[in-house]
Enzyme design. Structure first.
Site, PDB file in Angstrom:
ATOM      1  CG  ASP A 260      -4.288  -5.880   0.274  1.00  0.00           C
ATOM      2  OD1 ASP A 260      -4.005  -5.907   1.493  1.00  0.00           O
ATOM      3  OD2 ASP A 260      -4.256  -4.834  -0.417  1.00  0.00           O
TER       4      ASP A 260
ATOM      5  CG  HIS B 203      -1.820  -1.156   1.319  1.00  0.00           C
ATOM      6  ND1 HIS B 203      -2.440  -1.534   2.492  1.00  0.00           N
ATOM      7  CD2 HIS B 203      -2.234  -2.053   0.375  1.00  0.00           C
ATOM      8  CE1 HIS B 203      -3.178  -2.610   2.269  1.00  0.00           C
ATOM      9  NE2 HIS B 203      -3.073  -2.946   0.992  1.00  0.00           N
TER      10      HIS B 203
ATOM     11  CE  LYS C 241       2.199   4.084   5.507  1.00  0.00           C
ATOM     12  NZ  LYS C 241       1.948   3.179   4.386  1.00  0.00           N
TER      13      LYS C 241
ATOM     14  CE1 TYR D  66      -0.046   0.592  10.828  1.00  0.00           C
ATOM     15  CE2 TYR D  66       0.419   2.425   9.356  1.00  0.00           C
ATOM     16  CZ  TYR D  66      -0.344   1.343   9.707  1.00  0.00           C
ATOM     17  OH  TYR D  66      -1.441   0.991   8.941  1.00  0.00           O
TER      18      TYR D  66
HETATM   19  C1  LIG Z   1      -5.084   3.020   6.557  1.00  0.00           C
HETATM   20  C2  LIG Z   1      -6.351   3.506   7.173  1.00  0.00           C
HETATM   21  C3  LIG Z   1      -7.535   2.809   7.054  1.00  0.00           C
HETATM   22  N1  LIG Z   1      -8.672   3.284   7.629  1.00  0.00           N
HETATM   23  C4  LIG Z   1      -9.906   2.485   7.514  1.00  0.00           C
HETATM   24  C5  LIG Z   1     -10.303   2.098   6.099  1.00  0.00           C
HETATM   25  C6  LIG Z   1     -10.985   0.756   6.288  1.00  0.00           C
HETATM   26  O1  LIG Z   1     -12.341   0.959   6.653  1.00  0.00           O
HETATM   27  C7  LIG Z   1     -10.253   0.138   7.493  1.00  0.00           C
HETATM   28  C8  LIG Z   1      -9.177  -0.843   7.079  1.00  0.00           C
HETATM   29  O2  LIG Z   1      -8.383  -0.199   6.116  1.00  0.00           O
HETATM   30  P1  LIG Z   1      -7.373  -1.033   5.225  1.00  0.00           P
HETATM   31  O3  LIG Z   1      -7.997  -2.316   4.804  1.00  0.00           O
HETATM   32  O4  LIG Z   1      -6.848  -0.102   4.165  1.00  0.00           O
HETATM   33  O5  LIG Z   1      -6.229  -1.357   6.299  1.00  0.00           O
HETATM   34  P2  LIG Z   1      -4.818  -2.007   5.948  1.00  0.00           P
HETATM   35  O6  LIG Z   1      -4.957  -3.087   4.928  1.00  0.00           O
HETATM   36  O7  LIG Z   1      -4.194  -2.314   7.255  1.00  0.00           O
HETATM   37  O8  LIG Z   1      -4.044  -0.800   5.279  1.00  0.00           O
HETATM   38  C9  LIG Z   1      -2.809  -0.326   5.796  1.00  0.00           C
HETATM   39  O9  LIG Z   1      -1.868  -1.333   5.544  1.00  0.00           O
HETATM   40  C10 LIG Z   1      -0.605  -0.963   5.043  1.00  0.00           C
HETATM   41  C11 LIG Z   1       0.383  -2.030   5.404  1.00  0.00           C
HETATM   42  C12 LIG Z   1      -0.170   0.416   5.355  1.00  0.00           C
HETATM   43  O10 LIG Z   1       1.010   0.708   5.492  1.00  0.00           O
HETATM   44  C13 LIG Z   1      -1.183   1.480   5.382  1.00  0.00           C
HETATM   45  O11 LIG Z   1      -1.156   2.194   6.613  1.00  0.00           O
HETATM   46  C14 LIG Z   1      -2.554   0.995   5.130  1.00  0.00           C
HETATM   47  O12 LIG Z   1      -2.756   0.883   3.740  1.00  0.00           O
HETATM   48  O13 LIG Z   1      -9.664   1.253   8.182  1.00  0.00           O
HETATM   49  C15 LIG Z   1      -8.701   4.456   8.349  1.00  0.00           C
HETATM   50  O14 LIG Z   1      -9.744   4.863   8.856  1.00  0.00           O
HETATM   51  N2  LIG Z   1      -7.539   5.168   8.467  1.00  0.00           N
HETATM   52  C16 LIG Z   1      -6.367   4.740   7.906  1.00  0.00           C
HETATM   53  O15 LIG Z   1      -5.319   5.420   8.072  1.00  0.00           O
END
Ligand SMILES: Cc1cn([C@H]2C[C@H](O)[C@@H](COP(=O)(O)OP(=O)(O)O[C@H]3O[C@H](C)C(=O)[C@H](O)[C@H]3O)O2)c(=O)[nH]c1=O
Length: 190
Positions: A176, A64, A73, A133
Protein backbone atom coordinates in the site's frame (compact mmCIF):
# COMPACT_ATOMS: atom_id res chain seq x y z
CA UNK A 1 -41.21 -6.93 10.19
CA UNK A 2 -38.68 -4.38 8.90
CA UNK A 3 -35.17 -5.62 9.46
CA UNK A 4 -33.05 -3.11 7.53
CA UNK A 5 -33.21 0.52 6.42
CA UNK A 6 -31.47 1.11 3.10
CA UNK A 7 -29.94 4.49 2.26
CA UNK A 8 -28.77 5.03 -1.30
CA UNK A 9 -25.68 7.07 -2.13
CA UNK A 10 -24.93 9.23 -5.16
CA UNK A 11 -23.33 6.12 -6.66
CA UNK A 12 -25.78 3.56 -8.05
CA UNK A 13 -25.98 0.26 -6.07
CA UNK A 14 -23.52 1.52 -3.40
CA UNK A 15 -25.75 1.44 -0.33
CA UNK A 16 -25.70 2.01 3.41
CA UNK A 17 -27.74 -0.39 5.53
CA UNK A 18 -29.01 0.28 9.04
CA UNK A 19 -30.08 -2.96 10.69
CA UNK A 20 -33.01 -2.83 13.10
CA UNK A 21 -31.49 -3.22 16.57
CA UNK A 22 -33.72 -5.07 19.06
CA UNK A 23 -32.72 -4.09 22.58
CA UNK A 24 -33.84 -5.49 25.87
CA UNK A 25 -32.60 -5.71 29.43
CA UNK A 26 -29.84 -8.13 28.32
CA UNK A 27 -28.41 -6.04 25.50
CA UNK A 28 -29.31 -6.13 21.79
CA UNK A 29 -30.01 -8.47 18.88
CA UNK A 30 -29.85 -7.62 15.19
CA UNK A 31 -29.81 -9.53 11.96
CA UNK A 32 -26.78 -8.38 9.95
CA UNK A 33 -27.69 -10.16 6.71
CA UNK A 34 -30.86 -11.84 5.49
CA UNK A 35 -30.85 -13.20 1.94
CA UNK A 36 -34.64 -13.22 1.64
CA UNK A 37 -34.98 -9.68 2.92
CA UNK A 38 -32.17 -8.33 0.72
CA UNK A 39 -33.80 -9.99 -2.31
CA UNK A 40 -37.07 -8.26 -1.46
CA UNK A 41 -35.07 -5.01 -1.53
CA UNK A 42 -33.71 -5.94 -4.96
CA UNK A 43 -30.29 -7.17 -3.84
CA UNK A 44 -29.86 -10.78 -4.96
CA UNK A 45 -26.49 -11.49 -3.35
CA UNK A 46 -24.56 -14.73 -3.05
CA UNK A 47 -21.70 -14.55 -0.53
CA UNK A 48 -18.98 -17.21 -0.65
CA UNK A 49 -16.31 -15.88 1.73
CA UNK A 50 -16.29 -14.04 5.04
CA UNK A 51 -13.27 -11.95 6.09
CA UNK A 52 -12.26 -10.48 9.43
CA UNK A 53 -9.35 -8.12 10.03
CA UNK A 54 -8.09 -6.23 13.08
CA UNK A 55 -6.06 -3.02 12.89
CA UNK A 56 -4.40 -0.52 15.20
CA UNK A 57 -5.54 3.13 15.07
CA UNK A 58 -4.08 4.96 12.09
CA UNK A 59 -3.90 1.95 9.76
CA UNK A 60 -4.90 2.58 6.16
CA UNK A 61 -5.69 -0.44 3.99
CA UNK A 62 -6.41 0.16 0.32
CA UNK A 63 -7.33 0.98 -2.32
CA UNK A 64 -7.85 -2.67 -3.23
CA UNK A 65 -9.81 -4.60 -5.86
CA UNK A 66 -9.49 -7.81 -7.85
CA UNK A 67 -8.88 -7.31 -11.59
CA UNK A 68 -10.89 -10.45 -12.26
CA UNK A 69 -13.38 -12.10 -9.92
CA UNK A 70 -14.33 -8.69 -8.59
CA UNK A 71 -15.84 -9.02 -5.11
CA UNK A 72 -18.99 -7.38 -3.84
CA UNK A 73 -18.47 -6.70 -0.09
CA UNK A 74 -20.93 -6.31 2.78
CA UNK A 75 -18.84 -4.58 5.43
CA UNK A 76 -19.39 -3.84 9.09
CA UNK A 77 -17.30 -2.91 12.09
CA UNK A 78 -17.69 -5.07 15.17
CA UNK A 79 -15.12 -3.25 17.33
CA UNK A 80 -13.86 0.34 17.14
CA UNK A 81 -14.45 2.47 14.06
CA UNK A 82 -13.23 3.15 10.53
CA UNK A 83 -13.67 5.70 7.82
CA UNK A 84 -14.53 3.46 4.88
CA UNK A 85 -14.32 4.45 1.23
CA UNK A 86 -15.38 2.91 -2.08
CA UNK A 87 -14.32 4.13 -5.56
CA UNK A 88 -16.47 3.35 -8.59
CA UNK A 89 -14.28 1.56 -11.18
CA UNK A 90 -17.15 0.33 -13.33
CA UNK A 91 -16.01 1.51 -16.79
CA UNK A 92 -19.49 2.34 -18.10
CA UNK A 93 -20.71 3.94 -14.88
CA UNK A 94 -21.70 7.65 -14.96
CA UNK A 95 -19.92 7.87 -11.60
CA UNK A 96 -16.68 6.21 -12.82
CA UNK A 97 -13.82 7.39 -10.60
CA UNK A 98 -16.20 8.88 -8.02
CA UNK A 99 -15.70 7.95 -4.36
CA UNK A 100 -17.98 7.82 -1.33
CA UNK A 101 -16.80 7.60 2.28
CA UNK A 102 -18.52 7.16 5.64
CA UNK A 103 -17.92 6.12 9.22
CA UNK A 104 -18.68 2.51 10.11
CA UNK A 105 -18.44 1.71 13.79
CA UNK A 106 -19.27 -0.69 16.58
CA UNK A 107 -21.55 2.10 17.81
CA UNK A 108 -23.43 3.01 14.63
CA UNK A 109 -23.72 -0.64 13.56
CA UNK A 110 -24.06 0.46 9.92
CA UNK A 111 -23.30 -1.90 7.05
CA UNK A 112 -21.86 -0.72 3.73
CA UNK A 113 -22.55 -2.76 0.60
CA UNK A 114 -19.91 -2.20 -2.07
CA UNK A 115 -20.87 -3.95 -5.33
CA UNK A 116 -18.46 -5.66 -7.69
CA UNK A 117 -16.43 -3.21 -9.75
CA UNK A 118 -15.26 -0.95 -6.91
CA UNK A 119 -11.96 -0.32 -5.16
CA UNK A 120 -12.20 -0.41 -1.37
CA UNK A 121 -10.13 1.08 1.41
CA UNK A 122 -10.41 2.23 5.00
CA UNK A 123 -8.69 4.24 7.72
CA UNK A 124 -8.97 2.99 11.28
CA UNK A 125 -10.01 5.55 13.90
CA UNK A 126 -9.59 3.47 17.05
CA UNK A 127 -7.07 0.96 18.34
CA UNK A 128 -8.01 -2.73 18.00
CA UNK A 129 -10.60 -1.98 15.34
CA UNK A 130 -12.12 -5.10 13.81
CA UNK A 131 -14.01 -5.27 10.55
CA UNK A 132 -15.93 -8.26 9.23
CA UNK A 133 -17.13 -8.49 5.66
CA UNK A 134 -18.89 -10.94 3.36
CA UNK A 135 -17.60 -11.30 -0.22
CA UNK A 136 -19.47 -12.36 -3.37
CA UNK A 137 -16.38 -14.07 -4.82
CA UNK A 138 -13.27 -15.79 -3.53
CA UNK A 139 -9.85 -14.27 -2.96
CA UNK A 140 -7.64 -14.71 -6.02
CA UNK A 141 -4.16 -13.41 -5.11
CA UNK A 142 -3.17 -13.48 -8.78
CA UNK A 143 -5.88 -10.88 -9.48
CA UNK A 144 -5.37 -8.86 -6.29
CA UNK A 145 -4.63 -5.28 -7.31
CA UNK A 146 -4.70 -1.72 -6.08
CA UNK A 147 -4.54 2.03 -6.68
CA UNK A 148 -2.65 4.57 -4.61
CA UNK A 149 -4.87 5.65 -1.68
CA UNK A 150 -3.66 9.22 -2.16
CA UNK A 151 -4.09 9.44 -5.93
CA UNK A 152 -4.77 13.09 -6.93
CA UNK A 153 -7.04 12.06 -9.84
CA UNK A 154 -9.41 10.28 -7.46
CA UNK A 155 -8.88 12.92 -4.76
CA UNK A 156 -10.22 11.08 -1.71
CA UNK A 157 -10.52 13.50 1.21
CA UNK A 158 -9.26 11.24 3.98
CA UNK A 159 -10.36 12.72 7.35
CA UNK A 160 -6.94 12.55 9.01
CA UNK A 161 -7.21 15.88 10.81
CA UNK A 162 -10.80 15.34 11.95
CA UNK A 163 -9.62 12.27 13.84
CA UNK A 164 -6.29 13.55 15.07
CA UNK A 165 -4.32 11.40 12.64
CA UNK A 166 -1.22 12.46 10.72
CA UNK A 167 -0.63 11.33 7.16
CA UNK A 168 3.09 10.91 7.83
CA UNK A 169 2.40 8.46 10.67
CA UNK A 170 0.01 6.16 8.82
CA UNK A 171 0.58 2.42 9.25
CA UNK A 172 0.57 0.83 5.78
CA UNK A 173 1.50 -2.53 4.27
CA UNK A 174 4.50 -2.58 1.93
CA UNK A 175 2.24 -2.84 -1.11
CA UNK A 176 0.00 0.00 0.00
CA UNK A 177 3.07 2.23 0.14
CA UNK A 178 3.61 1.70 -3.56
CA UNK A 179 0.32 1.09 -5.35
CA UNK A 180 -0.07 2.17 -9.00
CA UNK A 181 -1.57 5.54 -9.78
CA UNK A 182 -5.08 5.87 -11.22
CA UNK A 183 -3.46 6.85 -14.54
CA UNK A 184 -1.38 3.66 -14.51
CA UNK A 185 -4.51 1.68 -13.68
CA UNK A 186 -6.32 3.31 -16.62
CA UNK A 187 -3.38 2.67 -18.90
CA UNK A 188 -3.37 -0.97 -17.81
CA UNK A 189 0.18 -0.57 -16.50
CA UNK A 190 1.60 -2.68 -13.62
C1 LIG B 1 -7.78 -10.31 1.20
C2 LIG B 1 -7.22 -11.62 1.63
C3 LIG B 1 -5.93 -11.75 2.10
N1 LIG B 1 -5.45 -12.96 2.48
C4 LIG B 1 -4.08 -13.04 3.02
C5 LIG B 1 -3.00 -12.44 2.15
C6 LIG B 1 -1.98 -11.93 3.15
O1 LIG B 1 -1.13 -12.99 3.55
C7 LIG B 1 -2.84 -11.53 4.37
C8 LIG B 1 -3.14 -10.05 4.42
O2 LIG B 1 -3.62 -9.69 3.15
P1 LIG B 1 -3.72 -8.16 2.74
O3 LIG B 1 -2.52 -7.43 3.21
O4 LIG B 1 -4.07 -8.12 1.27
O5 LIG B 1 -4.97 -7.69 3.62
P2 LIG B 1 -5.70 -6.28 3.48
O6 LIG B 1 -4.71 -5.18 3.27
O7 LIG B 1 -6.64 -6.21 4.62
O8 LIG B 1 -6.52 -6.45 2.14
C9 LIG B 1 -7.94 -6.29 2.11
O9 LIG B 1 -8.18 -4.93 2.32
C10 LIG B 1 -9.13 -4.28 1.51
C11 LIG B 1 -9.65 -3.09 2.25
C12 LIG B 1 -10.18 -5.16 0.93
O10 LIG B 1 -11.31 -4.75 0.70
C13 LIG B 1 -9.80 -6.51 0.51
O11 LIG B 1 -10.64 -7.49 1.11
C14 LIG B 1 -8.39 -6.85 0.79
O12 LIG B 1 -7.58 -6.34 -0.25
O13 LIG B 1 -4.07 -12.27 4.22
C15 LIG B 1 -6.21 -14.11 2.42
O14 LIG B 1 -5.75 -15.19 2.76
N2 LIG B 1 -7.49 -14.01 1.94
C16 LIG B 1 -8.02 -12.81 1.54
O15 LIG B 1 -9.21 -12.77 1.13
Amino acid sequence: MTKFKITETKIKDLIIIDPVVLSDQRGFFMETYNKRYFEKLGFNLEFVQDNHSKSKKGVLRGLHFQKEHSQGKLIRVTRGSIWDVAVDLRKKSPTFGVWHGLILSQENKKLFYIPEGFAHGFLTLDDDTEIQYKCTDFYYPEFDSGINWDDPDIGIKWPFKEFGLEEENLILSERDMDQPSFKEYLGGAK
